[in-house]
Design a protein around this motif. Structure first.
Motif, mmCIF file in Angstrom:
data_model
loop_
_atom_site.group_PDB
_atom_site.id
_atom_site.type_symbol
_atom_site.label_atom_id
_atom_site.label_comp_id
_atom_site.label_asym_id
_atom_site.label_seq_id
_atom_site.Cartn_x
_atom_site.Cartn_y
_atom_site.Cartn_z
ATOM 1 N N LYS A 96 44.847 34.426 36.799
ATOM 2 C CA LYS A 96 45.234 33.007 36.756
ATOM 3 C C LYS A 96 45.621 32.555 35.354
ATOM 4 N N ASP A 128 43.688 34.618 44.009
ATOM 5 C CA ASP A 128 42.519 33.767 43.805
ATOM 6 C C ASP A 128 42.146 33.209 45.183
ATOM 7 N N SER A 129 40.868 33.318 45.570
ATOM 8 C CA SER A 129 40.513 33.054 46.972
ATOM 9 C C SER A 129 40.886 31.640 47.415
ATOM 10 N N GLU A 130 40.720 30.665 46.489
ATOM 11 C CA GLU A 130 41.014 29.277 46.858
ATOM 12 C C GLU A 130 42.512 29.085 47.117
ATOM 13 N N ASN A 152 36.356 27.826 35.297
ATOM 14 C CA ASN A 152 37.126 28.544 36.316
ATOM 15 C C ASN A 152 37.787 27.547 37.263
ATOM 16 N N GLU A 167 41.670 26.840 37.832
ATOM 17 C CA GLU A 167 42.212 26.888 39.203
ATOM 18 C C GLU A 167 42.907 25.582 39.593
HETATM 19 MG MG MG Z 1 38.753 31.485 42.627
#
Ligand code: MG
Ligand code: NDP
Length: 391
Positions: A123, A148-150, A219, A223
């Motif tokens: 990121k 990135d999971s989100e 983080n 994000e």
């Molecule tokens: Mg994440």
């Protein structure tokens, strides 16, 4: 058969990517891989996957690896130019950008300019280069898949994915955050936390730097900026929702009141597999989601008083230009200083604030401006730390 270039193969995302590749040997092969200094780990990867080209961070580590793997027909290389070269290698179909930090920017851009499909875990490269990064993606007509999971969850919850269509129907993005290991701690309690405590994330197993960023909420700040660039939003369109169970990975709220989310166990193999095979899906060995065992999902507002990094990230976005590169560089230096026990946990956000409010911010008109801002901000952060002038 998809040929993968795995940048950051020895890291946490690297390991999860290798697990998926190993599970589907007829679909994926490891063509190129990189590490910085983990020679032994890379030697294991070479034995298991025999990539064609491998890049290490220095001549010394390259030589050590070459000795350990002298029986394997692999080209062992080192340095920045080689890293960019494997990302652009003509045999490679997909580049997994999983280097930690700003060091990932140049090789990721090299992959974009060579028109590879980009799986973006790193990121920091998008946060720092921002518009320039997205302009290159558009110019080279590249498929950019958020790992990135989100962001992967938002991508899965949007109707037309990243091409911008139908985004007028989107009212808000709801970016979930676990809150990290100190979610319920007072400022006083956080004063003396150790790197070991801060690295123990309640739900995710990750590299050291992102674990500290999760504990400080930087983080989530990174994000937030990442989501704004990826989905063409501003922080006013993104709500951070603290969700301690990390089961809902993020949500999209639509103009008609519908909210669509992606859920799953907290395991990076899910977004990685989705990125590797999109628009299709592939099996992973992640356990089924057991909602009866989970029983409850909770949601809270983030506390910007105890976790000022989230506010700083939003400020940096509105400051624009190099502000995001400045904040990221300060944070990378501050996190390293915390891991080396030079500063305390709460000092990280103070260093970040001091650097962000004192650095000169200019428009990003070239990659050089980003690199200049990064270097300037790193030096300023080191100076602030060595003089103890946090605020
Ligand atoms: Mg994440
Ligand atoms: P790790 O620290 O576990 O791994 C980092 C990788 O990058 C290693 O292969 C490391 O090599 C390499 N590396 C480190 N420094 C450099 C450098 N200066 N130049 C070249 N290579 C370098 O990190 P993670 O896997 O946790 O994270 C990687 C990226 O993915 C980060 O940007 C992170 O924010 C992002 N991400 C990670 C998630 C996770 O669950 N881990 C989730 C979402 C995003 P070596 O081993 O030799 O040091």
């Amino acid at each position: 058969m998809q040929k993968i270039c795995l940048l950051g193969a020895t890291g946490s995302i690297g390991q999860s990517t290798l697990d998926i590749i190993a599970q589907h040997p007829n679909k994926f092969s490891l063509e190129c891989a990189s590490a910085h200094s983990s020679v032994e780990k890379m030697a294991d990867i070479c034995r298991r996957f025999t990539p064609r080209r491998v890049v290490m961070g220095s001549e010394k580590t390259r030589d050590q690896l070459a000795v350990l793997c002298s029986d394997l027909a692999i080209s062992f290389e080192w340095g920045e130019a080689a890293l960019e070269s494997i990302a652009a290698d003509s045999n490679v179909d997909q580049v997994m950008a999983a280097i930690m930090g700003f060091a990932g920017l140049k090789p990721t851009l090299a992959g974009i300019r060579a028109q590879k499909r980009i799986l973006l875990a790193n990121k920091e490269s998008l946060v720092t280069a921002g518009k320039l990064f997205m302009d290159e993606v558009a110019k080279y007509n590249v498929t950019l898949l958020p790992i990135d999971s989100e962001h992967n969850a938002i991508f899965q919850s949007l109707p037309q994915n990243l091409d911008g269509a139908h985004t007028q129907d989107v009212r808000k993005l709801l970016l979930t955050a676990s809150g990290g290991p100190f979610r319920t701690w007072s400022v006083g309690d956080m004063q003396n936390v150790t790197p070991e405590q801060a690295c123990k994330h309640p739900n995710w197993s990750m590299g050291q730097k992102i674990s500290i960023d999760s504990a400080t909420l930087m983080n989530k700040g990174l994000e937030l900026i990442e989501a704004c660039w990826l989905f063409n939003m501003s922080p006013a369109d993104v709500s951070v929702v603290v969700h301690p169970e990390s089961i809902i990975h993020s949500m999209v709220a639509y103009c008609d009141g519908s909210v669509i989310s992606q859920m799953g166990n907290p395991d990076m193999k899910i977004p990685i597999a989705y990125g590797l095979t999109w628009p299709e899906r592939i099996s992973t060995q992640v356990a089924d989601l057991n909602l009866f065992e989970i029983a409850q999902l909770n949601f809270e507002q983030p506390d910007l008083q105890r976790f000022p990094n989230l506010r700083l990230a939003s400020d940096a976005w509105y400051m624009g230009g190099t502000a995001m590169a400045v904040l990221n560089a300060a944070n990378e230096v501050a996190v390293a200083a915390f891991l080396n026990k030079q500063i305390g946990f709460l000092d990280i956000a103070q260093v970040n604030e001091k650097v962000l409010t004192s650095a000169e911010v200019v428009a990003v008109d070239s990659l050089e401006t980003v690199f200049d801002a990064d270097l300037y901000s790193r030096n300023l952060a080191r100076d602030v730390i060595s003089h103890g002038h946090f605020l």
